[in-house]
Write a protein that holds these residues in place. Structure first.
Motif, PDB file in Angstrom:
ATOM      1  N   ALA A  32       0.828  -1.205   0.000  1.00  0.00           N
ATOM      2  CA  ALA A  32       0.000   0.000   0.000  1.00  0.00           C
ATOM      3  C   ALA A  32       0.861   1.253   0.000  1.00  0.00           C
ATOM      4  N   ARG A  33       1.985   1.212   0.726  1.00  0.00           N
ATOM      5  CA  ARG A  33       2.865   2.385   0.770  1.00  0.00           C
ATOM      6  C   ARG A  33       3.482   2.661  -0.598  1.00  0.00           C
ATOM      7  N   ARG A  34       3.857   1.602  -1.313  1.00  0.00           N
ATOM      8  CA  ARG A  34       4.530   1.770  -2.599  1.00  0.00           C
ATOM      9  C   ARG A  34       3.582   2.080  -3.750  1.00  0.00           C
ATOM     10  N   TRP A  35       2.428   1.406  -3.785  1.00  0.00           N
ATOM     11  CA  TRP A  35       1.553   1.493  -4.959  1.00  0.00           C
ATOM     12  C   TRP A  35       0.150   1.989  -4.654  1.00  0.00           C
ATOM     13  N   GLY A  36      -0.191   2.125  -3.385  1.00  0.00           N
ATOM     14  CA  GLY A  36      -1.583   2.376  -3.040  1.00  0.00           C
ATOM     15  C   GLY A  36      -2.325   1.056  -3.149  1.00  0.00           C
ATOM     16  N   ALA A 252      -2.657 -10.475  -5.156  1.00  0.00           N
ATOM     17  CA  ALA A 252      -1.364  -9.797  -5.224  1.00  0.00           C
ATOM     18  C   ALA A 252      -1.183  -8.815  -4.081  1.00  0.00           C
ATOM     19  N   ASN A 253      -2.246  -8.133  -3.717  1.00  0.00           N
ATOM     20  CA  ASN A 253      -2.149  -7.125  -2.666  1.00  0.00           C
ATOM     21  C   ASN A 253      -2.142  -7.712  -1.256  1.00  0.00           C
ATOM     22  N   LEU A 254      -2.320  -9.032  -1.150  1.00  0.00           N
ATOM     23  CA  LEU A 254      -2.126  -9.693   0.141  1.00  0.00           C
ATOM     24  C   LEU A 254      -0.649  -9.910   0.443  1.00  0.00           C
ATOM     25  N   GLY A 255       0.205  -9.767  -0.560  1.00  0.00           N
ATOM     26  CA  GLY A 255       1.634  -9.864  -0.337  1.00  0.00           C
ATOM     27  C   GLY A 255       2.108 -11.282  -0.101  1.00  0.00           C
ATOM     28  N   ARG A 256       3.199 -11.399   0.686  1.00  0.00           N
ATOM     29  CA  ARG A 256       3.867 -12.669   0.942  1.00  0.00           C
ATOM     30  C   ARG A 256       4.398 -13.231  -0.392  1.00  0.00           C
TER      31      ARG A 256
END
Length: 317
Positions: A32-36, A252-256
């Motif tokens: 979220a910090r990098r891409w929103g 993708a936005n869940l990361g890991r």
């Protein structure tokens, strides 16, 4: 219909792999910090070993069909992968690297998937989709076939993760609702396994925080644990309502292990909705793979691979 679903499945996988690639090993807060919100594939970058190993798995099915054995898979590693390795296999996961080392030492499956102690990796899950395409409508057969492949590189929970994905894709290929698809994945593996427990928790989670508390091993230094990655992938798929763009973006936005989780979510959603459901702007970024991880598959496109895979089943209906 099978052909368009197969092409949608592998195209969705490749798109998820490419979209999730820059978010790999990141937490949702850092994404979220990098891409929103990460929604676009980096131009010209393509995917990772997830797509290349998927193409490799599909080639095994095209060559051997339902009669494929673990010995066939091990032979393909020795003939197609190992001779073309010059130094480290860039981008390859722990289970595949471990399998190569084991096979070089003369071990055979299933020992080759146990010796390296990374059998829990999501390496099988990332390449499981072709088995669901091949056994469309038959989750039990999809789970059986992917375990034949998995015996070379994985064991235990790593195999269960691959079976859950393959079975779920097999049911998604029928156009089933997302909840039914997820339940098919859960039903394909032992009820008391870590992967099954995580998948049930992912289905039940009401928020990302609850999901993370239930399935993410935050203290572990790597993100490719199959029980975690497959659970996050199923969660992203369900969060997106089974629609391709929403499912891939959610995963993708869940990361890991974001490239793998988004690839799996994309495979499930693409199998359910077909090639036309993959956003055109993503399709333009999916070209032939470079072979940066597996030189043996360089130049192959997932759409051609899907067509070959369906042809190997003897039907397009």
């Amino acid at each position: 219909m099978r052909l368009t679903r197969a092409r949608g499945c592998l195209l969705g996988l490749a798109a998820g792999d490419a979209l999730g690639r820059p978010a790999e090993n990141l937490a949702p807060e850092e994404i979220a910090r990098r891409w929103g919100r990460l929604t676009e594939i980096e131009p010209g970058q393509g995917g990772t070993d997830d797509t290349e190993y998927t193409i490799f798995a599909a080639s095994l099915l095209c060559a051997h069909g339902a009669a494929m054995t673990s010995a066939d898979v091990a032979r393909a590693y020795r003939e197609q992968i190992i001779p073309r390795i010059d130094g480290p296999m860039r981008g390859a996961g722990f289970s595949e690297l471990g399998a190569v080392q084991a096979l070089r030492r003369g071990l055979e499956p299933p020992l080759s998937g146990m010796w390296h102690q990374h059998g829990w990796s999501d390496g099988l899950a990332m390449r499981a989709a072709p088995y669901g395409i091949f056994a469309a409508g038959d989750p039990g057969e999809a789970a059986r076939l992917v375990a034949v492949d998995g015996a070379v590189s994985n064991s235990g929970e790593g195999v269960y993760g691959g079976q859950a994905v393959a079975a779920a894709v097999a049911v998604a290929m029928t156009g089933a609702a997302p909840g039914e698809v997820a339940e098919a994945g859960i039903a394909a593996i032992p009820v008391d396994s870590w992967t099954a427990r995580n998948l049930r928790a992912a289905v039940a989670a009401d928020s990302v925080d609850e999901l993370y508390r239930a399935v993410v091993v935050r203290h572990y230094p790597w993100t490719d644990l199959a029980p975690e990655a497959v659970a996050l992938a199923f969660a992203g798929y369900l969060m997106g309502g089974g629609r391709v763009e929403e499912s891939v973006v959610s995963a993708a936005n869940l990361g890991r292990d974001a490239d793998t989780t988004a690839a799996i979510a994309g495979a499930l959603a693409g199998a359910g909705h077909g090639e036309a459901a993959v956003p055109e702007r993503w399709v333009r970024e999916i070209g032939p793979v470079t072979g940066r991880c597996l030189p043996a598959v360089a130049g192959r496109h997932v759409l051609d691979v899907a067509t070959d895979l369906v042809a190997a089943t003897g039907t397009t209906t």
